[in-house]
Design a protein around this motif. Structure first.
Motif, short mmCIF file in Angstrom:
data_model
loop_
_atom_site.label_atom_id
_atom_site.label_comp_id
_atom_site.label_asym_id
_atom_site.label_seq_id
_atom_site.Cartn_x
_atom_site.Cartn_y
_atom_site.Cartn_z
N ILE A 124 -96.90 27.24 74.90
CA ILE A 124 -96.83 27.35 76.37
C ILE A 124 -96.16 28.68 76.78
CG2 ILE A 124 -96.76 24.88 76.94
CD1 ILE A 124 -93.70 25.56 77.65
N PHE A 125 -95.36 29.25 75.89
CA PHE A 125 -94.65 30.47 76.28
C PHE A 125 -95.55 31.71 76.33
CE2 PHE A 125 -91.09 27.75 74.94
CZ PHE A 125 -90.46 27.71 76.17
N ASP A 143 -93.45 27.41 70.78
CA ASP A 143 -94.33 26.56 71.59
C ASP A 143 -95.34 27.47 72.30
OD1 ASP A 143 -95.46 24.96 73.58
OD2 ASP A 143 -93.65 23.75 73.81
N ASN A 185 -89.92 9.97 63.08
CA ASN A 185 -88.82 10.50 62.27
C ASN A 185 -88.62 9.77 60.94
OD1 ASN A 185 -88.31 12.31 64.36
ND2 ASN A 185 -87.01 10.83 65.41
N ARG A 229 -86.86 17.51 85.36
CA ARG A 229 -86.44 17.35 83.96
C ARG A 229 -84.92 17.29 83.81
NH1 ARG A 229 -89.71 20.04 80.06
NH2 ARG A 229 -91.80 19.24 80.26
N GLY A 237 -88.97 23.01 72.51
CA GLY A 237 -88.21 21.79 72.79
C GLY A 237 -87.90 21.04 71.50
N GLY A 238 -87.55 19.77 71.65
CA GLY A 238 -87.13 18.95 70.51
C GLY A 238 -88.18 18.82 69.43
N THR A 239 -89.46 18.77 69.80
CA THR A 239 -90.47 18.58 68.76
C THR A 239 -90.59 19.85 67.91
OG1 THR A 239 -92.28 19.20 70.25
CG2 THR A 239 -91.79 16.86 70.06
N VAL A 240 -90.55 21.01 68.59
CA VAL A 240 -90.67 22.28 67.84
C VAL A 240 -89.42 22.48 66.97
CG1 VAL A 240 -90.95 24.79 68.07
CG2 VAL A 240 -92.15 23.25 69.64
N ASP A 273 -78.87 18.02 73.17
CA ASP A 273 -78.76 17.01 72.12
C ASP A 273 -79.43 17.40 70.81
OD1 ASP A 273 -78.27 14.61 70.86
OD2 ASP A 273 -79.93 13.57 71.79
N LEU A 285 -83.34 18.35 76.76
CA LEU A 285 -83.09 17.39 75.67
C LEU A 285 -82.66 18.12 74.40
CD1 LEU A 285 -84.83 14.21 74.76
CD2 LEU A 285 -84.75 15.94 73.01
N ALA A 286 -83.38 19.21 74.10
CA ALA A 286 -83.06 19.94 72.87
C ALA A 286 -81.74 20.70 73.00
CB ALA A 286 -84.21 20.88 72.53
N LYS A 304 -79.86 17.24 62.29
CA LYS A 304 -80.94 16.32 61.91
C LYS A 304 -82.28 16.91 62.33
CE LYS A 304 -79.53 11.97 63.42
NZ LYS A 304 -79.86 10.56 63.56
N1 LIG Z 1 -83.15 15.95 65.70
C1 LIG Z 1 -82.48 15.20 66.53
O1 LIG Z 1 -81.28 14.96 66.37
C2 LIG Z 1 -83.19 14.66 67.74
C3 LIG Z 1 -82.46 13.98 68.74
C4 LIG Z 1 -83.14 13.54 69.88
C5 LIG Z 1 -84.50 13.76 70.00
N2 LIG Z 1 -85.19 14.41 69.00
C6 LIG Z 1 -86.64 14.65 69.10
O2 LIG Z 1 -86.90 15.51 70.20
C7 LIG Z 1 -88.26 15.34 70.58
C8 LIG Z 1 -88.38 15.39 72.09
O3 LIG Z 1 -87.94 16.63 72.57
P1 LIG Z 1 -88.52 17.30 73.91
O4 LIG Z 1 -88.56 16.31 75.00
O5 LIG Z 1 -87.80 18.57 74.11
O6 LIG Z 1 -90.05 17.50 73.49
P2 LIG Z 1 -91.11 18.70 73.46
O7 LIG Z 1 -90.75 19.72 72.45
O8 LIG Z 1 -92.43 18.02 73.24
O9 LIG Z 1 -91.05 19.32 74.91
C9 LIG Z 1 -91.47 18.56 76.03
C10 LIG Z 1 -92.43 19.37 76.92
O10 LIG Z 1 -91.73 20.45 77.53
C11 LIG Z 1 -92.45 21.67 77.39
N3 LIG Z 1 -91.46 22.74 77.43
C12 LIG Z 1 -90.63 23.15 76.44
N4 LIG Z 1 -89.78 24.10 76.92
C13 LIG Z 1 -90.09 24.30 78.22
C14 LIG Z 1 -89.58 25.16 79.24
N5 LIG Z 1 -88.53 25.95 79.04
N6 LIG Z 1 -90.15 25.11 80.46
C15 LIG Z 1 -91.19 24.26 80.71
N7 LIG Z 1 -91.72 23.42 79.78
C16 LIG Z 1 -91.16 23.43 78.56
C17 LIG Z 1 -93.21 21.48 76.10
O11 LIG Z 1 -94.34 22.35 76.01
C18 LIG Z 1 -93.59 20.02 76.16
O12 LIG Z 1 -94.74 19.85 76.95
C19 LIG Z 1 -88.71 14.01 70.00
O13 LIG Z 1 -89.65 14.24 68.96
C20 LIG Z 1 -87.44 13.41 69.42
O14 LIG Z 1 -87.68 12.63 68.26
C21 LIG Z 1 -84.55 14.86 67.90
#
Ligand SMILES: NC(=O)c1ccc[n+]([C@@H]2O[C@H](COP(=O)([O-])OP(=O)(O)OC[C@H]3O[C@@H](n4cnc5c(N)ncnc54)[C@H](O)[C@@H]3O)[C@@H](O)[C@H]2O)c1
Ligand SMILES: [Zn+2]
Length: 339
Positions: free
Chosen positions: A28-29, A26, A133, A158, A85-88, A117, A113-114, A123
């Motif tokens: 942002i790092f 990401d 997805n 968060r 995070g989850g998107t990456v 979960d 979240l990542a 997945k």
């Molecule tokens: N594969 C699976 O089983 C599964 C399960 C649930 C959700 N998901 C997916 O996860 C995604 C959501 O994940 P998310 O909320 O982590 O999203 P994300 O990756 O978009 O991160 C959210 C925000 O946090 C920022 N960020 C990341 N790490 C940070 C840190 N350490 N400090 C400060 N900011 C940080 C990112 O730049 C971004 O702005 C969705 O696309 C969803 O579909 C997947």
């Protein structure tokens, strides 16, 4: 069906095998002093902008072009490392599973979240024409590395992300974990219960790794209404899931599945998190038609407009039942009027 999980205080030393590593991180790092020096030591890396727009075929194409530009020797046993995070993690997970028919994968989840979960369970997913997805594979990372100092970079609010998913898995199969979560909880406390929360996800995944027999759907607890509120009100996933858990608890109690004592404990544990607005506020601010339309977008819906809904039988035990979309809407109507 389980990856190795490491808990570290700082980012791992990757330099020993750095010629084999392709880091996708990401962007942002680049601005975070805690990470910049570490990034410099890694020769092959690509930065990406996180968010749903990353999880697309267009970005996949662009990233594969960038990989070609790095001119990594074809004989290299490449390992993809995702930092984000989850998107990456979803994006790199999919890429690693298809690139040259599959290359090794290490995930360093950086959001709650990542870490709690999405990194676990194999997945991944890309979106297709704004449908979430729609494209994905099951592909287990070799390793998941959870780094305390990186998680700490997240803003404090968060923590709800972690609480949504952690309360969820506790309600599904870990009464003891639930009792630890009843009172407001700090960064260090959440970090300390992470291994337990993750274990609980694996307990469910193990019974249905490829989502064939439906057991894995239990992990959808709180997500049916949660997803509706998340997309309509643009609230965070964690907050939406917490409201979804309350909705499910209220419905389970109404159906006589859940005892009053457990019901109240669940409500209090959510109340203690002081979410921005109560569930009822959201239920009153969305129309029945809007709910119906959003539910109909759910991937898990059957041809007869029915879907699995996860009910809570007791703290630590849930069950799934097929319900009609109209039943969900009627329950929303009932809960709007509830005292
Ligand atoms: N594969 C699976 O089983 C599964 C399960 C649930 C959700 N998901 C997916 O996860 C995604 C959501 O994940 P998310 O909320 O982590 O999203 P994300 O990756 O978009 O991160 C959210 C925000 O946090 C920022 N960020 C990341 N790490 C940070 C840190 N350490 N400090 C400060 N900011 C940080 C990112 O730049 C971004 O702005 C969705 O696309 C969803 O579909 C997947
Ligand atoms: Zn979730």
């Amino acid at each position: 069906m389980r990856s190795v999980i490491e808990f570290l205080n700082h980012l791992p030393e990757l330099s020993e095998n750095s010629q084999n590593i392709l880091l996708i991180y990401d962007s942002i790092f680049e601005k975070k002093s805690e990470v910049r020096g570490w990034l410099k030591k890694i020769p092959y890396k690509i930065s990406v902008r996180s968010g749903e727009q990353l999880k697309t075929l267009g970005e996949l194409d662009r990233t594969i072009q960038k990989i070609s530009g790095l001119k990594i020797s074809k004989s290299t046993e490449l390992t993809f490392v995702a930092l984000g995070g989850g998107t990456v993690c979803d994006f790199v997970g999919f890429l690693a599973s298809v690139f040259l028919r599959g290359r090794k994968l290490i995930l360093i989840p950086t959001t709650w979240l990542a870490a709690v979960d999405s990194a676990h369970g194999g997945k991944n997913g890309l979106n297709f024409r704004k449908i979430k997805n729609q494209i994905g594979t099951f592909y287990l990372p070799q390793k998941i590395i959870i780094v305390k100092t990186i998680l700490r970079l997240q803003p404090n609010d968060r923590l709800v992300e972690a609480m949504g998913e952690t309360l969820k898995v506790a309600l599904i199969n870990d009464k003891k974990l639930f009792f630890k979560l009843e009172n407001p909880i700090s960064f260090d406390e959440v970090y300390a219960i992470l291994p337990k929360a993750i274990d609980n996800k694996y307990k469910v995944v193990k019974k249905d790794p490829l989502e064939k027999n439906g057991t894995r759907r239990l992990l959808n607890l709180g997500h049916t209404l949660g997803h509706v509120l998340e997309s309509h009100f643009q609230i965070s996933h964690g907050e939406a899931v917490l409201h979804g858990l309350e909705f499910s608890a209220r419905w389970s109690f109404q159906r006589g599945l859940l005892s009053e004592a457990d019901f109240i404990r669940i409500l209090v544990s959510i109340e203690n998190l002081h979410l921005k607005s109560p569930l009822k506020f959201y239920l009153k601010s969305i129309s029945n038609l809007q709910i119906k339309n959003l539910l109909c977008r759910d991937k898990k819906i059957t041809a007869q407009s029915r879907m699995d809904f996860i009910f809570i039988k007791s703290i630590g035990q849930c069950e799934r039942n097929l319900v009609a979309i109209d039943e969900i809407v009627s329950e929303v109507v009932r809960q709007r009027k509830e005292k």
